[in-house]
Design an enzyme around this catalytic site. Structure first.
Site, short mmCIF file in Angstrom:
data_model
loop_
_atom_site.label_atom_id
_atom_site.label_comp_id
_atom_site.label_asym_id
_atom_site.label_seq_id
_atom_site.Cartn_x
_atom_site.Cartn_y
_atom_site.Cartn_z
N GLY A 47 0.78 -1.24 0.00
CA GLY A 47 0.00 0.00 0.00
C GLY A 47 0.80 1.29 0.00
O GLY A 47 0.36 2.30 -0.53
N ASP A 106 -5.52 2.55 10.35
CA ASP A 106 -6.95 2.31 10.56
C ASP A 106 -7.13 1.89 12.02
O ASP A 106 -7.23 2.74 12.91
CB ASP A 106 -7.37 1.22 9.55
CG ASP A 106 -8.82 0.83 9.62
OD1 ASP A 106 -9.59 1.52 10.30
OD2 ASP A 106 -9.20 -0.19 9.01
#
Ligand code: IMP
Ligand code: MG
Length: 179
Positions: A47, A106
């Protein structure tokens, strides 16, 4: 199994211009922080690849670029809550300035896993955590990034390295799907 999302379902959350401007700003802050001292960058694949390559181009000190691979998401919209170390081979980081680069925080479980891993294995000179995006609402740990570019809400985003089921990493902007 969720339906495949198509690019026409995507709304732009952060434009390419906004991303690049913030990354240039962050580059400046990092240049001020590290002065001319060398930095060992640890890019968390897959990512963070876009963010890392754009960010390091702004850095003026000697940069030693490293890649590790972790996975926590399965193929859906929510975190599995388990972090897997897929490939975490690193050079000797004792006494080094280490900068971990992530795409998004997150729950914070990945960040916590990495920080614990570093502290367990190395006595670094400095250890900083930098994330492109910060989803503060979904945090399950007390981890805060030392540097982050954008705070976002509790929404699933793709693009600029972030994927849905392996796709959309190539988009130059951050998009989201209305679910
Ligand atoms: P955490 O361990 O829950 O903080 O999750 C971190 C990892 O989950 C990130 O490095 C991403 O790979 C993935 N992730 C979290 N939110 C999203 C999202 O909205 N889109 C795509 N991947 C995400
Ligand atoms: Mg990731």
């Amino acid at each position: 199994m969720l339906n495949m999302i198509t690019e026409k379902d995507l709304k732009v959350l952060i434009t390419e211009r906004e991303l690049q401007d913030k990354i240039a700003e962050l580059g400046k802050k990092l240049n001020e922080y590290y002065k001319k001292e060398e930095v060992y960058v640890v890019c968390v694949l897959k990512g963070s690849v876009m963010f890392t390559v754009d960010l390091v181009k702004h850095l003026k000190m000697p940069v030693h670029l490293n890649f590790i691979r972790l996975s926590s998401y399965g193929s859906g919209f929510t975190s599995t809550g388990k972090v897997n170390a897929v490939d975490i081979s690193l050079p000797d980081l004792n006494g080094k300035n280490v900068l971990i680069i992530e795409d998004i925080i997150d729950t914070g479980l990945t960040a916590k896993f990495l920080i614990d891993f570093m502290n367990l294995n190395f006595k670094t000179k400095t250890l900083n955590f930098c994330s492109l995006l910060d989803k503060k609402e979904t945090r399950k740990t007390d981890i805060q990034p030392d540097y982050s570019c954008f705070d976002i809400g509790n929404q699933f985003v793709v693009g600029y390295g972030l994927d849905y089921d392996g796709f959309y990493r190539n988009l130059p902007y951050i998009g989201y799907v209305e679910t």
